[in-house]
Write an enzyme that holds these catalytic residues in place. Structure first.
Site, PDB file in Angstrom:
ATOM      1  N   ALA A   1       0.784  -1.236   0.000  1.00 28.11           N
ATOM      2  CA  ALA A   1       0.000   0.000   0.000  1.00 28.11           C
ATOM      3  C   ALA A   1       0.815   1.285   0.000  1.00 28.11           C
ATOM      4  O   ALA A   1       0.334   2.326  -0.469  1.00 28.11           O
ATOM      5  CB  ALA A   1      -0.934  -0.010   1.200  1.00 28.11           C
ATOM      6  N   ALA A   2       2.019   1.251   0.573  1.00 27.71           N
ATOM      7  CA  ALA A   2       2.729   2.512   0.789  1.00 27.71           C
ATOM      8  C   ALA A   2       3.433   2.998  -0.487  1.00 27.71           C
ATOM      9  O   ALA A   2       3.820   2.175  -1.309  1.00 27.71           O
ATOM     10  CB  ALA A   2       3.763   2.300   1.896  1.00 27.71           C
TER      11      ALA A   2
ATOM     12  N   GLY B   1      -0.823   6.261  -2.564  1.00 32.16           N
ATOM     13  CA  GLY B   1      -1.622   6.925  -3.605  1.00 32.16           C
ATOM     14  C   GLY B   1      -2.945   6.205  -3.864  1.00 32.16           C
ATOM     15  O   GLY B   1      -4.017   6.808  -3.793  1.00 32.16           O
TER      16      GLY B   1
ATOM     17  N   CYS C   1       3.857  -0.433 -12.118  1.00 28.06           N
ATOM     18  CA  CYS C   1       4.153   0.774 -12.897  1.00 28.06           C
ATOM     19  C   CYS C   1       5.291   0.419 -13.863  1.00 28.06           C
ATOM     20  O   CYS C   1       6.228   1.188 -14.057  1.00 28.06           O
ATOM     21  CB  CYS C   1       4.474   1.975 -12.023  1.00 28.06           C
ATOM     22  SG  CYS C   1       5.805   1.724 -10.874  1.00 28.06           S
TER      23      CYS C   1
HETATM   24  C1  SAM Z   1       4.840   0.015  -6.115  1.00 29.88           C
HETATM   25  S1  SAM Z   1       4.983   0.242  -4.429  1.00 29.88           S
HETATM   26  C2  SAM Z   1       3.304   0.475  -3.948  1.00 29.88           C
HETATM   27  C3  SAM Z   1       2.777   1.845  -4.258  1.00 29.88           C
HETATM   28  C4  SAM Z   1       1.420   2.103  -3.605  1.00 29.88           C
HETATM   29  N1  SAM Z   1       0.445   1.085  -3.930  1.00 29.88           N
HETATM   30  C5  SAM Z   1       0.859   3.448  -3.976  1.00 29.88           C
HETATM   31  O1  SAM Z   1      -0.092   3.540  -4.753  1.00 29.88           O
HETATM   32  O2  SAM Z   1       1.375   4.437  -3.463  1.00 29.88           O
HETATM   33  C6  SAM Z   1       5.301  -1.373  -3.866  1.00 29.88           C
HETATM   34  C7  SAM Z   1       5.280  -1.507  -2.345  1.00 29.88           C
HETATM   35  O3  SAM Z   1       5.420  -2.900  -2.034  1.00 29.88           O
HETATM   36  C8  SAM Z   1       6.013  -2.985  -0.767  1.00 29.88           C
HETATM   37  N2  SAM Z   1       6.483  -4.362  -0.549  1.00 29.88           N
HETATM   38  C9  SAM Z   1       7.572  -4.971  -1.071  1.00 29.88           C
HETATM   39  N3  SAM Z   1       7.663  -6.234  -0.619  1.00 29.88           N
HETATM   40  C10 SAM Z   1       6.606  -6.448   0.199  1.00 29.88           C
HETATM   41  C11 SAM Z   1       6.149  -7.558   0.973  1.00 29.88           C
HETATM   42  N4  SAM Z   1       6.824  -8.704   0.979  1.00 29.88           N
HETATM   43  N5  SAM Z   1       5.037  -7.412   1.700  1.00 29.88           N
HETATM   44  C12 SAM Z   1       4.352  -6.245   1.702  1.00 29.88           C
HETATM   45  N6  SAM Z   1       4.742  -5.153   0.995  1.00 29.88           N
HETATM   46  C13 SAM Z   1       5.853  -5.252   0.258  1.00 29.88           C
HETATM   47  C14 SAM Z   1       7.102  -1.933  -0.837  1.00 29.88           C
HETATM   48  O4  SAM Z   1       7.493  -1.535   0.454  1.00 29.88           O
HETATM   49  C15 SAM Z   1       6.415  -0.809  -1.621  1.00 29.88           C
HETATM   50  O5  SAM Z   1       5.911   0.173  -0.765  1.00 29.88           O
END
Ligand code: SAM
Length: 364
Positions: free
Chosen positions: A179-180, A183, A301
């Site tokens: 989620a982080a 957005g 993305c």
């Molecule tokens: C593309 S970003 C997400 C962007 C977000 N959805 C937004 O709209 O702002 C991918 C996210 O996946 C998280 N991530 C990576 N490996 C993960 C895991 N094993 N479990 C949960 N989150 C994970 C990362 O920390 C990162 O914030």
């Protein structure tokens, strides 16, 4: 990018002195001034795009400042003129868009008026009803405190279209698995109109706290519940089955190169393979959280097939309980691929590159 050559040379010389050593400044100055002089006289020697495919890719990589491995894969897929158009887009100053915050009853019209008062050039998005496009960067928007006041949030239109694919409705229970910084989670929360929940899961604590703060500013903190966790262990620990689950997977980011100038030089083709493995693990875990009849959306993305179509193909191969549903009707037709996926390409759609596939879990 509109910077006068002498200013670009001066800044690069200053950088070389700091990043390398004092003496490097003179060398960088000499090389760059010669290039700038030759260019002004029309005498700059440019690599010729000729020979076998490898030599052509190398020449284009030099001319458009991209790594050769990227140029090679795009040439195979898009052909020469589209690859050049894509690299041109990546080299242009990035475009930005803002989402008017419906959770605080901010209309797009009032957001446009506020931007106008700040002398920010903006126009309504042609594809999303609550989005506006801004020209000339975000400094004035940030200085004007618009985000702090919860009037809007920065979100690319491609991200807004992914949310359209999920189609959040009041009353929905949604799990946003990656989620982080938030957005899409915050956009989905606004769509719920105070009815329903968005469970926002991410492994990165710092980025998740940005999401939490933004939820407060935007007035959706009563709807968004954050949990810092690896998705796989989250899926093990929770027996909650959601109406809608989003996996906005970590990816190569090759669709957002105009906004991340450094990214193209930091990525390697090997890293792309690692990403593909992680994405398929995350997608499999997310699938366990979808209720029968519920929706699973996988998005990135990236514009690379292994991270997009390839993941869908592999997922469907071993998850017979899911079927693919076309995104037609959720997003404008120009974004719907032959297979029924959502895909935006920067040079065609004038926004970041992104991908989304919509699955439905069959009722047994
Ligand atoms: C593309 S970003 C997400 C962007 C977000 N959805 C937004 O709209 O702002 C991918 C996210 O996946 C998280 N991530 C990576 N490996 C993960 C895991 N094993 N479990 C949960 N989150 C994970 C990362 O920390 C990162 O914030």
């Amino acid at each position: 990018m509109g910077t006068p050559p002498h200013a670009a040379v001066n800044e690069t010389v200053k950088l070389a002195k700091v990043a390398l050593r004092q003496g490097a400044g003179a060398l960088v100055n000499g090389v760059l001034r010669t290039i700038s002089r030759d260019q002004a006289r029309g005498e700059l020697l440019e690599p010729k795009v000729e020979g076998d495919s490898r030599s052509q890719a190398r020449a284009l990589a030099d001319l458009y400042s991209h790594p050769v491995w990227m140029v090679r894969r795009w040439l195979c897929r898009f052909g020469r003129s589209e690859t050049i158009a894509l690299m041109d887009w990546n080299n242009k100053p990035p475009t930005y868009s803002l989402r008017a915050n419906s959770a605080r009853r901010v209309s797009r019209k009032s957001l446009l008026e506020t931007l106008n008062e700040l002398n920010v050039i903006s126009e309504p998005s042609s594809v999303l009803e609550d989005f506006v496009r801004v020209s000339g960067g975000l400094q004035a928007v940030i200085r004007g405190g618009l985000m702090q006041r919860g009037l809007c949030s920065v979100q690319d239109e491609s991200g807004g279209l992914v949310v359209k694919v999920i189609d959040p409705q009041p009353g929905d229970i949604i799990i946003d698995c990656c989620a982080a910084p938030g957005g899409k989670a915050l956009n989905m929360a606004a769509c719920l109109q105070k009815e329903g929940k968005v469970f926002a899961v991410d492994i990165n604590k710092g980025k998740l706290s940005l999401l939490q703060n933004a939820a407060i500013h935007l007035g959706v903190d009563d709807v968004v519940i954050t949990e810092c966790s690896d998705l796989c262990s989250y899926a093990d620990r929770h027996d909650l089955l959601a109406d809608k689950v989003l996996v906005d997977a970590p990816c190569s980011g090759l669709g957002v190169l105009s906004k991340r100038a450094d990214l193209r030089w930091r990525k390697t083709s090997t890293e792309l393979e690692d990403m593909v493995n992680l994405q398929s693990i995350l997608l499999r875990s997310a699938a366990r959280l979808v209720k029968p009849g519920g929706v699973l959306v996988y998005s990135t993305c990236s514009i690379e097939p292994e991270e997009n179509h390839g993941q869908v193909y592999n997922f469907l191969g071993c998850h017979r309980e899911f079927k693919l549903e076309s995104v037609e009707g959720y997003v404008p037709k120009t974004f719907v691929t032959r297979e029924g996926y959502f895909a935006s390409l920067p040079h065609l759609h004038n926004m970041d590159g992104a991908f989304a596939a919509r699955f439905v879990r069959m009722r047994v």
